[in-house]
Design an enzyme around this catalytic site. Structure first.
Site, PDB file in Angstrom:
ATOM      1  N   PHE A   1       3.647   1.618  -7.783  1.00  0.00           N
ATOM      2  CA  PHE A   1       3.208   0.961  -9.027  1.00  0.00           C
ATOM      3  C   PHE A   1       3.434   1.817 -10.261  1.00  0.00           C
ATOM      4  O   PHE A   1       2.749   1.653 -11.267  1.00  0.00           O
ATOM      5  CB  PHE A   1       1.729   0.555  -8.933  1.00  0.00           C
ATOM      6  CG  PHE A   1       1.392  -0.201  -7.684  1.00  0.00           C
ATOM      7  CD1 PHE A   1       1.950  -1.449  -7.461  1.00  0.00           C
ATOM      8  CD2 PHE A   1       0.559   0.334  -6.719  1.00  0.00           C
ATOM      9  CE1 PHE A   1       1.668  -2.155  -6.302  1.00  0.00           C
ATOM     10  CE2 PHE A   1       0.278  -0.365  -5.555  1.00  0.00           C
ATOM     11  CZ  PHE A   1       0.830  -1.607  -5.354  1.00  0.00           C
ATOM     12  N   ILE A  13      10.281   0.221  -3.329  1.00  0.00           N
ATOM     13  CA  ILE A  13       8.860   0.594  -3.227  1.00  0.00           C
ATOM     14  C   ILE A  13       8.047  -0.581  -2.694  1.00  0.00           C
ATOM     15  O   ILE A  13       6.854  -0.709  -2.955  1.00  0.00           O
ATOM     16  CB  ILE A  13       8.312   1.096  -4.580  1.00  0.00           C
ATOM     17  CG1 ILE A  13       8.487   0.049  -5.689  1.00  0.00           C
ATOM     18  CG2 ILE A  13       9.023   2.372  -4.992  1.00  0.00           C
ATOM     19  CD1 ILE A  13       7.763   0.433  -6.984  1.00  0.00           C
ATOM     20  N   THR A  47       9.335  -3.622  -3.076  1.00  0.00           N
ATOM     21  CA  THR A  47       9.717  -4.709  -3.971  1.00  0.00           C
ATOM     22  C   THR A  47      10.789  -5.619  -3.383  1.00  0.00           C
ATOM     23  O   THR A  47      10.957  -6.742  -3.827  1.00  0.00           O
ATOM     24  CB  THR A  47      10.256  -4.097  -5.270  1.00  0.00           C
ATOM     25  OG1 THR A  47      11.076  -2.972  -4.909  1.00  0.00           O
ATOM     26  CG2 THR A  47       9.132  -3.598  -6.154  1.00  0.00           C
ATOM     27  N   ALA A 104      16.631  -4.974  -9.744  1.00  0.00           N
ATOM     28  CA  ALA A 104      17.403  -6.108  -9.231  1.00  0.00           C
ATOM     29  C   ALA A 104      18.621  -6.358 -10.111  1.00  0.00           C
ATOM     30  O   ALA A 104      19.743  -6.540  -9.618  1.00  0.00           O
ATOM     31  CB  ALA A 104      16.526  -7.349  -9.152  1.00  0.00           C
ATOM     32  N   LEU A 144      16.851 -14.104  -7.281  1.00  0.00           N
ATOM     33  CA  LEU A 144      17.742 -13.770  -6.169  1.00  0.00           C
ATOM     34  C   LEU A 144      17.147 -14.138  -4.824  1.00  0.00           C
ATOM     35  O   LEU A 144      17.859 -14.482  -3.895  1.00  0.00           O
ATOM     36  CB  LEU A 144      18.045 -12.264  -6.182  1.00  0.00           C
ATOM     37  CG  LEU A 144      18.940 -11.788  -7.328  1.00  0.00           C
ATOM     38  CD1 LEU A 144      19.029 -10.264  -7.309  1.00  0.00           C
ATOM     39  CD2 LEU A 144      20.323 -12.410  -7.221  1.00  0.00           C
ATOM     40  N   ASN A 145      15.825 -13.999  -4.714  1.00  0.00           N
ATOM     41  CA  ASN A 145      15.186 -14.242  -3.420  1.00  0.00           C
ATOM     42  C   ASN A 145      13.824 -14.858  -3.674  1.00  0.00           C
ATOM     43  O   ASN A 145      12.921 -14.214  -4.205  1.00  0.00           O
ATOM     44  CB  ASN A 145      15.053 -12.908  -2.657  1.00  0.00           C
ATOM     45  CG  ASN A 145      14.527 -13.103  -1.251  1.00  0.00           C
ATOM     46  OD1 ASN A 145      13.771 -14.028  -0.973  1.00  0.00           O
ATOM     47  ND2 ASN A 145      14.938 -12.213  -0.357  1.00  0.00           N
ATOM     48  N   LYS A 169      16.692 -11.142 -14.329  1.00  0.00           N
ATOM     49  CA  LYS A 169      15.825 -10.424 -15.272  1.00  0.00           C
ATOM     50  C   LYS A 169      14.834  -9.470 -14.607  1.00  0.00           C
ATOM     51  O   LYS A 169      14.316  -8.576 -15.253  1.00  0.00           O
ATOM     52  CB  LYS A 169      15.030 -11.417 -16.117  1.00  0.00           C
ATOM     53  CG  LYS A 169      15.844 -12.082 -17.224  1.00  0.00           C
ATOM     54  CD  LYS A 169      14.942 -12.970 -18.061  1.00  0.00           C
ATOM     55  CE  LYS A 169      15.648 -13.486 -19.311  1.00  0.00           C
ATOM     56  NZ  LYS A 169      14.755 -14.374 -20.086  1.00  0.00           N
ATOM     57  N   GLY A 170      14.481  -9.688 -13.357  1.00  0.00           N
ATOM     58  CA  GLY A 170      13.530  -8.780 -12.700  1.00  0.00           C
ATOM     59  C   GLY A 170      12.125  -9.343 -12.654  1.00  0.00           C
ATOM     60  O   GLY A 170      11.695 -10.050 -13.563  1.00  0.00           O
ATOM     61  N   GLU A 215       7.026  -6.779 -12.476  1.00  0.00           N
ATOM     62  CA  GLU A 215       5.846  -6.544 -13.298  1.00  0.00           C
ATOM     63  C   GLU A 215       5.266  -7.785 -13.967  1.00  0.00           C
ATOM     64  O   GLU A 215       4.066  -7.839 -14.249  1.00  0.00           O
ATOM     65  CB  GLU A 215       6.174  -5.472 -14.348  1.00  0.00           C
ATOM     66  CG  GLU A 215       6.245  -4.110 -13.686  1.00  0.00           C
ATOM     67  CD  GLU A 215       7.138  -3.116 -14.415  1.00  0.00           C
ATOM     68  OE1 GLU A 215       6.601  -2.161 -14.949  1.00  0.00           O
ATOM     69  OE2 GLU A 215       8.369  -3.296 -14.441  1.00  0.00           O
TER      70      GLU A 215
END
Ligand SMILES: Cc1cc2nc3c(=O)[nH]c(=O)nc-3n(C[C@H](O)[C@H](O)[C@H](O)COP(=O)(O)OP(=O)(O)OC[C@H]3O[C@@H](n4cnc5c(N)ncnc54)[C@H](O)[C@@H]3O)c2cc1C
Ligand code: SF4
Lengths: 338, 743
Positions: free
Chosen positions: B244, B469, B471, B513, B634-635, B706-707, B710
């Site tokens: 984190f 981690i 993710t 990502a 993506l997933n 974009k990810g 968080e």
């Protein structure tokens, strides 16, 4: 963690002898509290006497019409014992309100009585603490004291006893059976745990060399009208800020006998017989419950971080008594308070 | 083009290794002739060590050495040498450097022994005497000393410039509110403890197994602090049991383990205790003030947002707190201030959506407060002030589907059925509250490299020094590789968490990502091109006249769609060429012009339902809908889990998490997982619904990604706090919202 020797006792007499022979030896049962304390260097026994092989796991009827719980019966075994569930559901409920399934599987009845406070300072050898090191002071009084006592504290210590099970045992007026070098004796539950006074290092009146062998429950189990209500900082797996064990019997609509004990508020499970007397002979209504709560909390005193517990306790007492009176006890798997 | 793996709910490829225990963590790697180091921690917050007595510890058979500031080996002198990739401005903490104590529980000695038990016992025998200095740890008391950090932290945007005249506009505004919000210290508390195992090899070569989010960051820290050659230090971290953000910087156990290993010429393992994990890296304690001025119809006229956060004495830790208000709301008059207060704690550190969790909690609570002030629906008020541009600098977004988040989230949640009046909804004894909030985070693309190696089988390996981690990095790397080269995902092996692999930034900021994904795709595409050339060049190749644009790579073959006869198995192409492997390494970075022209952000709308037993002060979160616009997903499975995990952490932020300081001792007191509360199962609603809002964004990163690491936590605490207000009519402005605040 210091170095220690390990010995396994095979009968009660041997365990007691071994303990009497070595003042810094400790019994170990489930180890869920003692091992943590050893890892933090709070407990430094030079010898562990493993009592897990003693024949003290049974749960059986007593001649007096009650039930005897062996000191090594696990919290899980007790909570789910058919007899306990049927006759002493308050005890079952209180146990299930505590810790987690994994811990309850390991924790024993005797160990639960002797678990030590969760005071943050007590666990941190980098800080002073009268209970850990008598005479060093009590930083909790002016420090972080959210989980500390509002009743029966002293200027030397404001720690609480963290057990849930013991709150029910106090309400049920159990008896602790112990064996020492000079034989067996019984300790009334109310006399088992101590207030801190000026000896906060002593949690109980159990002798240094005594072994708890069993808990005796009296015949009256308050199985119809009871509730264990635990309030904490998350919905499960946290120690009580305030918990209430309430149990009632009735003559028609009038309360015949009441039991009322609180957890998380004092150095011992806090049973108040005066508050119980204030309930007896009264109708089971909110006014009665509030009178009892006021009586119980008359001498309560809060500190910087826990004064809210006085009001919380008042409300929790009223709610738990209402649940008990209505025959709708708090269900520990239901996160909604009834 | 239809996808086999990308955008699907693919189970994590590292799952079996994790559930069977085959996955090894930093403190678990078996190493021969290992020694064990146990840390001794200071009991004071500030002062000097006057005497340190190791004699008793050294006298215990099996103890190899006790390291203190008095006998530590020589290390780098300049601050610059101690500064890692993400270090804030200032002088990084140097373990065992001198007699000075900078914070409570600072490491003061390392006891190394042949076995762990001996080391732990001997550590309890080290006697340390201190001369205590006066410490300041209380942000509230010290707020008068707040200052604007003179030097900006790299990568952290300073507060936006003021717009218009906020003071005058506020004074003139027909409706206004001014509120203060407080957030406590929070510690990351990943399950896995911080640990480092150093394998010492002949000639001083070190293999360092570390719990970290950036193996190359740790490698360069070690080489620069100890003056070692990069070739002699390999850092490995294949699995991380949560971090984190706490694993972004090299923590002191890695320093201590490497120091001991190089001095003793032995392999060393140092594992920290849970209590010691409260001695570094935490979300700072903050006080925020927000003023909003508005027209009766909701149009914002003025906005001011000021935040004060604590930092250590030696570093100016900074995060982006106040900018989010300006990003989300277009008040013509606005001002932003961000200040620090020096305290005698260790430096704070990035913790999941650093800054945004705090700033967005404040602004999204304030917006809710304003909605009640104006008797407007909180969602309608947000829509009335919706911005199409980043109001902080006027740039357009690469994409912003926040409106769709609001709309789809509200619809799923049933927002339109909400009775706006506080205390208006009940069931049984409980008051029911519905609240919502906006979330926003960055969508960064960082320069990163990856390598792809294709062998007969076909077998494909992709590798980058990045981290996973928890993710899902392993999984998306495998998905992208399998998709690009048309091989089954089972044929792909992924290597990461090794400093010898192609260069990668730390895994943070939700950029992995997008960044590693782009590099993996580029490397695989290069291999694809090479492979196609080989296939086309075969004697009598069925693809003789084909063009790479027209072929597809699928089922382990290269073929022309619709014509089964024109197909070449990958293996045949490789065999004919006589090469054992085709390999390519590619580095991909963000387009420079694009990053200047656009703002790049993820957005979300969080809706929460709470039920409150008012008499007893108990709040339960019973439902959460989080609608997220984060470009291409993506997933669905690992991505959904990231958002769900963020929501759970947001519930913790709202109701539970708080590290409790004793200011007299200058020490955190609830330093264990029994008393530092994070949500348990009972606290988490059965329904956390994650909606991924369609967002097509070719600009933001090569994959349009974009990810998601968080965004899930941002806004959640505000939505819950707003729901509690709606349920009870009580506004709690200092987190966490515990029983005592609701009584
Ligand atoms: C994370 C966590 C959460 C918890 N939450 C709760 C909670 O919510 N509510 C709650 O009630 N409890 C809770 N517990 C405490 C748990 O119930 C106790 O640790 C447990 O009951 C102790 O029993 P044990 O057998 O493991 O004792 P041990 O750790 O083995 O022993 C404890 C002490 O008792 C002594 N002892 C043990 N048996 C005997 C005996 N027969 N005669 C004399 N001395 C004896 C030992 O010498 C030692 O000093 C929690 C514990 C943990 C670690
Ligand atoms: S309350 Fe008791 S246990 Fe806690 S610090 Fe004070 S003396 Fe120690």
């Amino acid at each position: 963690m210091n170095r220690f020797e390990y010995a396994r006792a095979s009968d009660v007499a041997e365990a007691v002898r071994a303990r009497a022979a070595d003042a810094s030896a400790r019994f170990i049962a489930g180890g869920t509290n003692l091992i943590d304390l050893m890892k933090e260097n709070v407990a430094r026994p030079t010898r562990l006497i493993d009592i897990n092989h003693l024949p003290l796991r049974g749960i059986e009827d007593t001649d007096a019409g009650g039930v005897r719980i062996g000191a090594l019966a696990t919290n899980t075994a007790v909570a789910y014992d058919a007899r306990i569930e049927a006759r002493y559901p308050l005890l079952s409920s209180a146990i299930l309100a505590g810790a987690s399934p994994q811990l309850r599987n390991a924790a024993t009845t005797g160990g639960n009585l002797l678990q030590r406070t969760r005071c943050y300072y007590f666990y941190d050898t980098g800080t002073p603490c009268n209970k850990r090191e008598p005479g060093t002071g009590c930083p909790a009084i002016a420090g972080v004291n959210r989980i500390h006592a509002i009743l029966g504290a002293s200027e030397n210590c404001i720690a609480t006893h963290p057990s849930d099970m013991c709150v029910a045992l106090a309400a049920l007026a159990a008896t602790v059976r112990v064996t020492g070098p000079s034989g067996e004796r019984e300790i009334a539950f109310a006399d088992f745990h101590r207030l801190p006074g000026d000896t906060p290092e002593r949690d109980t009146n159990l002798g240094e060399d005594e072994l708890i062998t069993a808990i005796d429950l009296p015949p009256e189990g308050f199985a119809s009208n009871y509730s264990y209500l635990k309030l904490r900082d998350r919905l499960s797996y946290a120690f009580a800020l305030v918990s209430v064990a309430a149990a009632l019997t009735f003559d028609g609509d009038t309360i015949r006998e009441a039991r009322l004990a609180l957890g998380g508020v004092a150095h011992k499970p806090w049973r108040d017989t005066a508050a119980e007397a204030a309930l007896a002979g009264k109708p089971a209504n909110r006014a009665t419950f509030e009178t009892a709560a006021a009586a119980l909390l008359a001498d309560a005193r809060g500190y910087s971080g826990n004064a809210f517990k006085i009001e919380l306790a008042r409300r929790a007492i009223v709610r738990a008594l209402s649940q008990a009176a209505a025959g709708t006890p708090q269900v520990q798997t239901d996160k909604r308070v009834r | 083009m239809s996808m086999t793996y990308l955008g699907k709910a693919v189970s994590r490829v590292d799952g079996p290794a994790k559930v069977t225990g085959a996955a090894r963590y930093a403190g678990e790697f078996p190493v021969p002739e290992l020694t064990y180091g146990v840390v001794v921690s200071s009991t004071i917050a500030r002062g000097k060590i006057t005497r340190i007595d190791s004699a008793a510890a050294l006298g215990v058979p099996g103890v190899v050495q006790v390291f203190t500031h008095e006998n530590r080996p020589h290390t780098a002198y300049l601050n610059r040498s101690w500064r890692d990739e993400v270090a804030p401005p200032g002088a990084p903490f140097r373990p065992l450097y001198d007699a000075e104590i900078h914070f409570s529980a600072q490491p003061v000695a390392l006891v190394v022994a042949e076995d762990f038990e001996t080391a732990r016992y001997a550590a309890s025998l080290v006697r340390v005497e201190y001369e205590q200095g006066p410490h300041t740890t209380d942000l509230e008391r010290e707020r008068g000393t707040a200052y604007v950090p003179p030097k900006k932290r790299n990568g952290i945007a300073p507060p936006p410039d003021p717009r218009g005249n906020a003071v005058e506009a506020l004074a003139a505004a027909p409706r206004k509110i001014a509120r203060q919000y407080v957030s406590p210290f929070e510690h990351h508390n990943p399950m896995e403890p911080f640990a480092t195992t150093v394998l010492w090899q002949d000639a001083g070569r070190l293999t360092v197994f570390d719990k970290t989010q950036g193996v190359q960051n740790v490698q360069s820290y070690i080489t620069s602090v100890f003056g070692l050659k990069a070739a002699n230090v390999q850092v490995i971290s294949p699995f991380v049991g949560g971090a984190f953000g706490s694993g972004l910087r090299p923590q002191y156990q890695v320093f201590l383990a490497v120091m001991a290993a190089t001095e003793l010429e032995r392999s060393v393992r140092v594992t920290l205790t849970r209590q010691q994990m409260f001695s570094f890296s935490y979300r700072p304690n903050t006080i925020q003030a927000i003023s909003l001025g508005a027209r009766p119809d909701g149009k914002l006229l003025a906005l001011t947002h000021e935040a004060i956060g604590n930092t250590s004495q030696h570093e100016d830790y900074q995060e982006t707190v106040v900018n989010w208000s300006g990003l989300l709301y277009g008040a013509e008059n606005a001002s932003f201030i961000y200040k620090l207060v020096k305290t005698d704690w260790a430096s704070p550190a990035d913790m999941r959506a650093p800054g945004a969790t705090l700033g967005v909690f404040a602004i999204e609570t304030a917006i809710d407060e304003l909605a009640y002030e104006l008797s407007l629906d909180p969602l309608a008020l947000r829509l009335a002030n919706y911005t199409e541009r980043d109001e902080n600098d006027g740039k357009p977004f690469t994409s912003k589907e926040l409106r769709a988040c609001y709309q789809q989230g509200a619809e799923r949640f049933g927002w339109s059925k909400r009775n706006p009046a506080p205390r208006s909804m009940t069931e049984g004894r409980e008051l029911i509250g519905w609240g919502m909030a906006t979330g926003a985070w960055e969508a960064l693309h960082m320069k990163a490299a990856a390598r792809a190696t294709l062998r007969a089988g076909p077998m494909l390996e992709v590798a980058s020094a990045t981290a996973d981690i928890g993710t899902g990095t392993y999984t998306i790397m495998a998905q992208i590789a399998a998709e690009t080269l048309g091989v089954p995902i089972e044929a792909v092996s992924v290597k990461l968490g090794d400093s010898s692999l192609p260069k990668s930034p730390i895994e943070g900021g939700s950029w992995t990502a997008a960044s590693i994904g782009a590099a993996v795709q580029a490397a695989c595409e290069t291999v694809r091109g090479k492979l196609f050339k080989l296939a086309r060049g075969l004697e009598n190749s069925p693809l003789a006249n084909a063009d790479i644009e027209h072929v597809e790579f699928a089922d382990g073959t290269i073929r022309l769609p619709g014509d089964p006869s024109r197909s070449v198995p990958i293996d045949r192409a490789l065999a004919a060429a006589g090469t054992e492997a085709l390999e390519a390494e590619e580095t991909v970075g963000p387009g420079l012009i694009s990053s200047r022209r656009f703002s790049r952000n993820t957005h979300s709308a969080v809706f929460a339902e709470v039920r409150v037993d008012e008499e007893l002060g108990i709040a339960r979160v019973t439902r959460v809908v989080n609608a997220v616009a984060a470009g291409r997903i993506l997933n669905l499975k690992t991505g959904g889990s990231q958002v769900m995990g963020g929501v759970v952490m947001g519930i913790g932020m709202a109701l539970h998490e708080e590290t409790m300081p004793d200011h007299a001792l200058g020490r955190f007191m609830n330093h264990n997982l029994a008393e530092y509360h994070i949500p348990v199962h009972a606290d988490i609603p059965a329904a956390i619904e994650v909606i991924f809002v369609e967002e097509h964004d070719p600009e933001v990163s090569p994959l349009g990604v974009k990810g998601l690491g968080e965004i899930g936590i941002v806004g959640t605490a505000a939505a819950i706090g707003n729901a509690i207000y709606h349920a009870t009519g009580k506004r709690v402005r200092d987190l966490p919202i515990t029983i005592d605040k609701l009584l």
